[in-house]
Design a protein around this motif. Structure first.
Motif, PDB file in Angstrom:
ATOM      1  N   UNK A  69      45.660  28.712  32.274  1.00  0.00           N
ATOM      2  CA  UNK A  69      46.576  28.682  33.655  1.00  0.00           C
ATOM      3  C   UNK A  69      46.353  30.006  34.479  1.00  0.00           C
ATOM      4  N   UNK A  70      45.790  29.900  35.434  1.00  0.00           N
ATOM      5  CA  UNK A  70      45.561  30.769  36.663  1.00  0.00           C
ATOM      6  C   UNK A  70      46.636  31.559  36.675  1.00  0.00           C
ATOM      7  N   UNK A  71      47.939  31.392  36.522  1.00  0.00           N
ATOM      8  CA  UNK A  71      49.211  32.377  36.818  1.00  0.00           C
ATOM      9  C   UNK A  71      49.125  33.410  36.033  1.00  0.00           C
ATOM     10  N   UNK A  72      48.510  33.366  34.657  1.00  0.00           N
ATOM     11  CA  UNK A  72      48.388  34.397  33.632  1.00  0.00           C
ATOM     12  C   UNK A  72      47.394  35.585  34.208  1.00  0.00           C
ATOM     13  N   UNK A  73      46.710  35.215  35.009  1.00  0.00           N
ATOM     14  CA  UNK A  73      45.342  36.267  35.732  1.00  0.00           C
ATOM     15  C   UNK A  73      45.848  36.563  37.218  1.00  0.00           C
ATOM     16  N   UNK A  74      46.543  35.727  38.041  1.00  0.00           N
ATOM     17  CA  UNK A  74      46.485  35.940  39.231  1.00  0.00           C
ATOM     18  C   UNK A  74      47.618  36.070  40.027  1.00  0.00           C
ATOM     19  N   UNK A  75      49.126  35.691  39.221  1.00  0.00           N
ATOM     20  CA  UNK A  75      50.171  35.674  39.851  1.00  0.00           C
ATOM     21  C   UNK A  75      50.895  37.087  39.774  1.00  0.00           C
ATOM     22  N   UNK A  76      51.247  37.647  40.969  1.00  0.00           N
ATOM     23  CA  UNK A  76      52.037  38.912  41.043  1.00  0.00           C
ATOM     24  C   UNK A  76      53.036  38.754  42.120  1.00  0.00           C
ATOM     25  N   UNK A  77      53.850  39.928  42.242  1.00  0.00           N
ATOM     26  CA  UNK A  77      54.761  39.845  43.346  1.00  0.00           C
ATOM     27  C   UNK A  77      55.337  41.316  43.325  1.00  0.00           C
ATOM     28  N   UNK A  78      55.976  41.538  44.230  1.00  0.00           N
ATOM     29  CA  UNK A  78      56.660  43.047  44.538  1.00  0.00           C
ATOM     30  C   UNK A  78      57.472  43.375  43.487  1.00  0.00           C
ATOM     31  N   UNK A  79      58.401  42.431  43.172  1.00  0.00           N
ATOM     32  CA  UNK A  79      59.414  42.492  41.975  1.00  0.00           C
ATOM     33  C   UNK A  79      58.762  42.616  40.475  1.00  0.00           C
ATOM     34  N   UNK A  80      57.671  41.769  40.288  1.00  0.00           N
ATOM     35  CA  UNK A  80      57.208  41.715  39.202  1.00  0.00           C
ATOM     36  C   UNK A  80      55.811  42.139  39.293  1.00  0.00           C
ATOM     37  N   UNK A  81      55.329  43.295  39.633  1.00  0.00           N
ATOM     38  CA  UNK A  81      53.793  43.635  39.909  1.00  0.00           C
ATOM     39  C   UNK A  81      53.171  43.568  38.721  1.00  0.00           C
ATOM     40  N   UNK A  82      51.773  43.092  38.568  1.00  0.00           N
ATOM     41  CA  UNK A  82      51.016  43.168  37.471  1.00  0.00           C
ATOM     42  C   UNK A  82      49.570  42.890  38.153  1.00  0.00           C
ATOM     43  N   UNK A  83      48.697  43.656  37.385  1.00  0.00           N
ATOM     44  CA  UNK A  83      47.510  43.458  37.950  1.00  0.00           C
ATOM     45  C   UNK A  83      46.788  42.283  38.115  1.00  0.00           C
ATOM     46  N   UNK A  84      45.852  41.873  39.075  1.00  0.00           N
ATOM     47  CA  UNK A  84      45.102  40.624  39.223  1.00  0.00           C
ATOM     48  C   UNK A  84      43.925  40.768  38.397  1.00  0.00           C
ATOM     49  N   UNK A  85      43.457  39.770  37.597  1.00  0.00           N
ATOM     50  CA  UNK A  85      42.195  39.920  37.075  1.00  0.00           C
ATOM     51  C   UNK A  85      41.194  39.251  38.351  1.00  0.00           C
ATOM     52  N   UNK A  86      39.678  39.532  38.222  1.00  0.00           N
ATOM     53  CA  UNK A  86      38.749  39.609  38.805  1.00  0.00           C
ATOM     54  C   UNK A  86      38.263  37.849  38.699  1.00  0.00           C
ATOM     55  N   UNK A  87      37.982  37.287  39.845  1.00  0.00           N
ATOM     56  CA  UNK A  87      37.474  35.963  39.447  1.00  0.00           C
ATOM     57  C   UNK A  87      36.428  35.745  38.113  1.00  0.00           C
ATOM     58  N   UNK A  88      35.555  36.847  38.221  1.00  0.00           N
ATOM     59  CA  UNK A  88      34.490  36.718  37.011  1.00  0.00           C
ATOM     60  C   UNK A  88      35.337  36.352  35.682  1.00  0.00           C
ATOM     61  N   UNK A  89      36.162  37.642  35.521  1.00  0.00           N
ATOM     62  CA  UNK A  89      37.057  37.641  34.158  1.00  0.00           C
ATOM     63  C   UNK A  89      37.635  36.251  34.056  1.00  0.00           C
ATOM     64  N   UNK A  90      38.341  35.587  35.067  1.00  0.00           N
ATOM     65  CA  UNK A  90      38.909  34.263  34.636  1.00  0.00           C
ATOM     66  C   UNK A  90      37.916  32.922  34.467  1.00  0.00           C
TER      67      UNK A  90
END
Length: 295
Positions: free
Chosen positions: A185-206
């Motif tokens: 699921x791409x959301x695990x790696x790429x979803x972020x927001x101001x209220x729930x910030x988390x680092x985004x994975x690189x495309x190569x990692x995904x």
């Protein structure tokens, strides 16, 4: 049912699926987001840019996919949903306002289900045959509700790597399950927001994770269910990533790219010729009374 004899001698069935949540991804989490246009614009991107880019890619690759769409999106983003249908992709049910189900509020689950069905029937002209619960959250009543309403399959559970058949409390067959997992699921790696910030994975990692998961699914001769969101994978560099991944899969022999409903129908046809009984989902065994009530 490992080593499934998929149509035309295919070794593996590949589902490219897209959860087209648009603004409901943010409205369903917090209704107060209706007053936050910046937050909502993340979902708007999915409808405005993401889906058109994905449709262009699928057309280039001559592939069909399944888009799970909340009823609110069908009602409020109708032109782009109609473009999805016109391009011969499947529309699946994904709630109405993308609300995570509270097992203590079963009336809300039923309302979300029925309002979503109504929207899809009104705009698309046919009832959906597949369902995916928003955020994978549901109650023990889900499979019964789907079966009673004529659905063919569900894609909510994470308890297997192959499709399997649910069985209702009274022993009658339920819908087929097309399982998924957060690693796909791409959301695990790429979803972020101001209220729930988390680092985004690189495309190569995904891409490395998706390739490794596909390799093992291919070796087992089974099923591969990829979950993407247009507001995430619809970004330009990630469209390139998805194109690269499709190219990687196409290097393998005997791969069947199919819409979810086609995979479900093929599995059910195969299962009817076998003697094995269906697998009972543990989520159907009990509710707060210890049983699942029948309508």
């Amino acid at each position: 049912m490992p080593n499934v004899a998929w149509p035309n001698g295919a070794k593996i069935a590949v589902n490219l699926t897209f959860d087209f949540d648009a603004e409901t991804l943010w409205l369903g989490r917090a209704p107060t987001n209706v007053d936050r246009p910046g937050t909502l614009s993340q979902g708007t991107y999915g409808a405005k840019i993401g889906v058109p880019k994905i449709l262009e890619l699928l057309a280039d690759e001559e592939l069909s996919a399944t888009f799970f769409v909340p009823g609110w999106v069908v009602d409020n983003r109708t032109p782009i949903v109609e473009k999805i249908v016109k391009a011969n992709h499947e529309i699946g049910h994904h709630g109405y306002l993308h609300k995570s189900i509270d097992p203590n509020n079963l009336e809300m689950e039923l309302e979300e289900l029925e309002k979503g069905i109504e929207s899809i029937k009104r705009i698309i002209g046919v009832a959906p045959v597949g369902y995916r619960a928003p955020s994978g959250e549901t109650s023990a009543n889900l499979i019964r509700l789907l079966t009673e309403r004529g659905f063919i399959y569900d894609s909510t559970m994470l308890d297997d790597i192959e499709p399997y058949r649910h069985v209702l409390e009274d022993g009658t067959p339920g819908v087929l399950e097309l399982p998924w997992h957060w690693s796909l699921d791409d959301a695990q790696y790429l979803l972020t927001s101001v209220k729930s910030p988390r680092p985004m994975a690189t495309n190569d990692h995904v891409l490395s994770i998706w390739k490794a998961e596909f390799d093992e699914a291919y070796l087992s001769g089974g099923y591969f269910n990829l979950i993407m969101h247009p507001q995430l994978t619809g970004r330009p560099s990630r469209i390139r990533m998805l194109r690269e991944f499709i190219s990687y899969i196409k290097k393998y022999d005997n791969v069947w790219f199919a819409r979810s409903r086609e995979v479900a129908n093929a599995w059910l046809k195969i299962a009817n010729t076998r003697s094995e009984g269906p697998i009972v989902s543990p989520f159907l065994r009990q509710n707060e009374n210890g049983t699942i009530s029948q309508r």
